[in-house]
Design a protein around this motif. Structure first.
Motif, PDB file in Angstrom:
ATOM      1  N   PHE A   1      -1.859   1.131  -4.988  1.00  0.00           N
ATOM      2  CA  PHE A   1      -1.156  -0.115  -4.750  1.00  0.00           C
ATOM      3  C   PHE A   1       0.140  -0.063  -5.541  1.00  0.00           C
ATOM      4  N   VAL A   2       1.217  -0.549  -4.930  1.00  0.00           N
ATOM      5  CA  VAL A   2       2.512  -0.584  -5.610  1.00  0.00           C
ATOM      6  C   VAL A   2       2.897  -2.043  -5.804  1.00  0.00           C
TER       7      VAL A   2
ATOM      8  N   PHE B   1       5.360   7.121  -1.861  1.00  0.00           N
ATOM      9  CA  PHE B   1       5.767   6.687  -0.528  1.00  0.00           C
ATOM     10  C   PHE B   1       5.301   5.265  -0.253  1.00  0.00           C
ATOM     11  N   ILE B   2       6.221   4.456   0.273  1.00  0.00           N
ATOM     12  CA  ILE B   2       5.845   3.174   0.876  1.00  0.00           C
ATOM     13  C   ILE B   2       6.193   3.325   2.343  1.00  0.00           C
ATOM     14  N   GLY B   3       5.176   3.353   3.208  1.00  0.00           N
ATOM     15  CA  GLY B   3       5.405   3.716   4.605  1.00  0.00           C
ATOM     16  C   GLY B   3       5.962   5.135   4.643  1.00  0.00           C
ATOM     17  N   ASP B   4       7.062   5.323   5.349  1.00  0.00           N
ATOM     18  CA  ASP B   4       7.666   6.660   5.419  1.00  0.00           C
ATOM     19  C   ASP B   4       8.727   6.872   4.352  1.00  0.00           C
TER      20      ASP B   4
ATOM     21  N   ASN C   1       7.824  -5.688   5.677  1.00  0.00           N
ATOM     22  CA  ASN C   1       7.619  -4.243   5.609  1.00  0.00           C
ATOM     23  C   ASN C   1       6.163  -4.003   5.997  1.00  0.00           C
ATOM     24  N   THR C   2       5.934  -3.072   6.881  1.00  0.00           N
ATOM     25  CA  THR C   2       4.570  -2.901   7.405  1.00  0.00           C
ATOM     26  C   THR C   2       3.575  -2.492   6.320  1.00  0.00           C
TER      27      THR C   2
ATOM     28  N   GLU D   1       0.875  -1.166   0.000  1.00  0.00           N
ATOM     29  CA  GLU D   1       0.000   0.000   0.000  1.00  0.00           C
ATOM     30  C   GLU D   1       0.911   1.213   0.000  1.00  0.00           C
ATOM     31  N   GLY D   2       0.640   2.119  -0.926  1.00  0.00           N
ATOM     32  CA  GLY D   2       1.492   3.297  -1.024  1.00  0.00           C
ATOM     33  C   GLY D   2       0.666   4.534  -1.269  1.00  0.00           C
TER      34      GLY D   2
END
Ligand code: ADP
Ligand code: MG
Length: 369
Positions: free
Chosen positions: A281-282, A263-266, A317-318, A254-255
């Motif tokens: 979605f990535v 961004f993926i997460g931070d 990865n969260t 999820e991005g």
């Protein structure tokens, strides 16, 4: 013989009284299978592959739409009059007949002008048996054959009438892994030699990718994408297709796009200057990661699998939709399995972004950060 499907639709009435809707097994399928090609019809169980094949064979009538063989409309022709060869997952040989009798059987039923002399029938049967390399087993009964040999007999039986179109419905599913590999190469060779237009149904993407000139990916009766295997793999139109093709499968995160950055997460991992802010979605192919000290994407180390020439790094990865993130990198890279984390930069050609709601691909040129 080219095979043209025009708006082919099959609706089954629903027998379950609690559910009102009928089952749309195949929904408005339009495509022309080019002459002499092997087309892989691919999708999860229940997506309408067999139904499509049965409509091409004539075993099932479409609810609407038409089928053409060459310029001839065959929609109302019976299976016997279409000149198709069919092979199913369960070999369906006659157990009390020898291999030779099984292969001869379709020829003995030919009528009128098509009727063959005994000599011609035998010649044809041996030709077909040679092609699938079972000509030395002609006097055996099916029970005296291995699964792979039985399936070859079934293929020979389908080929003996010299069909214009060969239809194979998951023909390798009952074989063990090694035989499956061998038999699929065999099918490819036979198809190349005979140049019979062939539709090969499978739920196994690797199988379809490896032998098809073209693949058709289906989902719930609807065609998702058609193309050369490599093209579909490299350029999926939606998240479903991206996820369905490839082993190990694509990694999905999820991005979000903020100010032209993905961004993926931070972690800001890519730059997409033309894409408006949104959730996405990535998808990142396992081969799309580059291990670098100052890579943009941070993942938590979980383990390393060595697979011959390649190394697969398993991380978490969260933001990942899947439990793990799997990358494949060259074995030359020194990876420390004891380290806490790894950092990746991404290969832009292996990163895809998809609309969060529709899951359709967002086409945009990206640059790795
Ligand atoms: P696949 O071969 O891709 O696994 P099928 O073509 O066999 O899928 O089935 C597509 C859908 O149509 C499924 O939902 C299946 O349950 C339904 N279906 C297939 N045959 C029939 C039938 N004879 N009657 C009712 N529903 C059917
Ligand atoms: Mg099926």
């Amino acid at each position: 013989m080219k095979v043209e499907l025009r708006n082919l639709t099959k609706i089954f009435p629903n027998r379950n009284k609690k559910v009102k809707e009928d089952v749309v097994a195949v929904n408005d399928f339009t495509f022309t299978i080019p002459d002499g090609k092997l087309v892989g019809l691919l999708g999860p169980s229940g997506c309408g592959k067999s139904t499509t094949l049965y409509m091409i064979s004539g075993l099932q009538q479409p609810t609407s739409g038409q089928i053409f063989f060459g310029e001839e409309d065959v929609t109302d022709l019976s299976p016997e009059n279409r000149g198709v060869g069919l092979v199913f997952q369960n070999y369906a040989l006659y157990p009390h007949m020898t291999v030779k009798q099984n292969i001869l059987f379709p020829l003995q039923n030919l009528k009128g002008a098509d009727k063959l002399s005994k000599q011609d029938m035998l010649e044809r049967a041996y030709q077909a048996a040679k092609l699938v390399q079972i000509d030395e087993l002609m006097d055996r009964k099916p029970s005296e054959l291995s699964g792979g040999q039985q399936q070859r007999v079934a293929i020979a039986r389908a080929l003996v009438k010299m069909p214009k179109v060969l239809l194979l419905d998951e023909p390798l599913s009952n074989l063990d892994a090694r035989l499956r590999l061998q038999t699929r190469e065999e099918i490819r060779r036979i198809q190349r030699e005979t140049k019979i237009t062939t539709v090969f149904v499978t739920h196994d993407q690797e199988e379809a990718m490896s032998i098809s000139d073209m693949i058709i990916v289906m989902k719930k009766g609807v065609v998702q994408q058609i193309g050369k295997p490599q093209d579909v793999y490299e350029d999926p139109l939606n998240l479903f297709v991206a996820k369905f093709l490839g082993t190990p499968p694509i990694n999905v995160f999820e991005g979000r796009i903020v100010g032209g950055r993905l961004f993926i997460g931070d972690d800001a991992v890519m730059e997409y200057t033309d894409v408006p802010d949104q959730e996405v979605f990535v998808g990142i192919r396992p081969e799309g990661f580059i291990l670098t000290e100052n890579g943009a994407l941070n993942c938590k180390m979980s383990g390393i699998d060595v697979m011959g020439r390649d190394v697969s790094i398993v991380t978490t990865n969260t933001a990942s939709v899947n439990p793990v993130v799997r990358s494949i990198i060259d074995a030359d890279n020194n990876v420390d399995a004891e380290s806490d984390g790894v950092r990746y930069s991404l290969k832009p050609g292996k990163v895809y972004i998809f609309n969060k709601e529709t899951e359709e691909r967002i086409y945009a040129k990206g640059r790795a950060l």
